[in-house]
Design a protein around this motif. Structure first.
Motif, PDB file in Angstrom:
ATOM      1  N   SER A  22      42.327 101.752 -17.415  1.00  0.00           N
ATOM      2  CA  SER A  22      41.251 101.555 -16.216  1.00  0.00           C
ATOM      3  C   SER A  22      42.192 101.074 -14.901  1.00  0.00           C
ATOM      4  CB  SER A  22      40.038 101.205 -16.370  1.00  0.00           C
ATOM      5  OG  SER A  22      39.556 101.797 -17.630  1.00  0.00           O
ATOM      6  N   ASP A  47      34.873 107.640 -19.573  1.00  0.00           N
ATOM      7  CA  ASP A  47      34.380 106.448 -20.567  1.00  0.00           C
ATOM      8  C   ASP A  47      32.855 106.202 -20.204  1.00  0.00           C
ATOM      9  OD1 ASP A  47      34.124 104.316 -22.320  1.00  0.00           O
ATOM     10  OD2 ASP A  47      35.589 103.321 -21.400  1.00  0.00           O
ATOM     11  N   ASP A 113      40.538 109.297 -16.529  1.00  0.00           N
ATOM     12  CA  ASP A 113      40.637 107.908 -17.182  1.00  0.00           C
ATOM     13  C   ASP A 113      39.839 108.213 -18.679  1.00  0.00           C
ATOM     14  OD1 ASP A 113      40.595 105.226 -18.143  1.00  0.00           O
ATOM     15  OD2 ASP A 113      39.307 104.349 -16.737  1.00  0.00           O
TER      16      ASP A 113
END
Ligand SMILES: Nc1nc2c(ncn2[C@@H]2O[C@H](COP(=O)(O)OP(=O)(O)OP(=O)(O)O)[C@@H](O)[C@H]2O)c(=O)[nH]1
Ligand SMILES: [Mg+2]
Length: 365
Positions: A22, A47, A113
């Motif tokens: 991240s 996520d 991500d």
């Protein structure tokens, strides 16, 4: 650029928990913003469990699925919750792709991500679906983020590289090893081990715990020694860069590697993808052909068994009405029953009067 169908490059960040995925996404985001002219990427956070992301995502899985609700509703622990949330999100991935493709003309990079627990993305059906879907529509590269300070022990280094290797062979996508946190630990030791397996074997031998009480190499040591030869082949296929997501060091080199990886995608991945697609179509065709020829064979068998029917079942040229008949050879499903009943589908071609042709209909203008 004079590239008429310009496509952004997709960067999928993958890495062990806490490797700095991240932070890395945040760093490349701010790097691209600071370019002249600025080139903001399109960022996706996949996520569901993260409480704070250090960047502003364009699409956030947390907007679509509530991870805590998922855990509660399905009675799951944290990992099952993340996986289920990702699965639910994947069912809507066609919409995500549409949104990304809408921006394809104006954006240079799309950045993903992924969840903290690496295996949730790399070994789940939804991770594979997301990766395949995106890689079959846009040039895609994998950025494998490594926690450099935590990988200085030869055994840890090797297991991390084996993991990377398994992802490379699974996705077959261009792959960049990103040695992160170089502000804490420079990555030159890693480069040396990758370029020279003897240097790695020497490091392994020097590490305590690799010999037993009699000074003989342990089983683990011998195994890792042999595996370093296997990995030697793997290293040839990759680029490695060292970065610090904290300071921004090495980010430019990372983007150089992305450009090279893009070329590799076009030269190697894309033809392979097209070959696979063609093979799938050919296989489908073969199945269709096979059913067709089996049906024809059955028909022939039928005819062989019933010669008297076949004798009657022939085209009789004397029955031809007139020359116009050929023009009417449309395939229409016609209901031949005399009486119509309520709700019956009516074939309008049957209702058309044959003498229509002679009528001149009024035309506008
Ligand atoms: N010194 C240093 N620390 C870093 C760097 N990149 C990330 N970190 C730190 O490493 C920790 C984990 O970073 P994250 O970016 O959350 O890592 P992640 O891989 O996204 O973590 P999960 O999603 O939880 O698996 C944080 O404390 C970061 O501040 C770096 O380049 N240098
Ligand atoms: Mg993270």
């Amino acid at each position: 650029m004079a590239d008429e169908k310009k496509k952004p490059v997709v960067i999928i960040t993958i890495g062990m928990a806490g490797a700095g995925k991240s932070t890395f996404v945040q760093r490349i985001n701010s790097y691209l913003h600071s370019q002249d002219p600025p080139s903001p990427p399109y960022v996706l956070n996949l996520d569901p469990a993260v409480t704070h992301v250090p960047y502003e995502p364009n699409i956030d899985i947390r907007d679509t699925v509530n991870y805590h609700e998922v855990m509660k509703e399905y009675n799951l622990g944290p990992n099952g919750g993340i996986l289920t949330a990702l699965n639910l999100f994947t069912t809507k991935f066609d919409q995500v792709l549409e949104l990304v493709e809408k921006r394809a003309e104006t954006v240079d990079y799309v950045v993903l991500d992924t969840p903290g627990q690496i295996e949730i993305f790399t070994w789940s059906a939804s991770g594979a679906i997301i990766t395949d879907a995106i890689a079959s529509s846009l040039p895609t590269v994998v950025a494998y983020i490594i926690d450099t300070p935590r990988t200085t022990a030869p055994a840890t280094f090797m297991s991390n590289m084996l993991y990377a290797c398994s992802i490379l062979y699974k996705t077959k996508l261009p792959f960049i090893l990103v040695f992160n946190k170089t502000d804490v630990q420079p990555h030159n030791f890693a480069l040396e081990w990758m370029q020279d397996f003897e240097a790695f074997q020497a490091a392994l031998a020097a590490h305590k715990g690799t010999t037993d009480d009699e000074g003989e190499p342990t089983y683990m040591h011998s195994l890792m020694n042999s595996m370093s030869l296997v990995l030697d082949e793997f290293y040839r296929h990759l680029t490695a860069v060292g970065v610090s997501s904290m300071t921004g060091a090495g980010i430019k080199e990372f983007f150089d590697a992305v450009q090279a990886a893009r070329a590799e995608y076009e030269k190697e991945y894309l033809p392979e993808l097209e070959r696979a697609r063609k093979a799938r179509e050919d296989q489908l065709d073969a199945v269709k052909q096979d059913s067709m020829s089996r049906m024809m064979k059955d028909l022939e068998l039928d005819r062989a068994r019933n010669p008297e029917i076949v004798a009657r079942d022939r085209w009789d040229p004397s029955q031809e009405e007139d020359d116009d008949a050929d023009d009417e050879l449309d395939v229409n499903i016609i209901d031949r029953s005399e009486e119509r009943w309520p709700g019956q589908y009516i074939d309008v071609t049957q209702m058309r009067r044959r003498d229509d042709q002679g009528v001149s209909w009024p035309r506008p203008g």
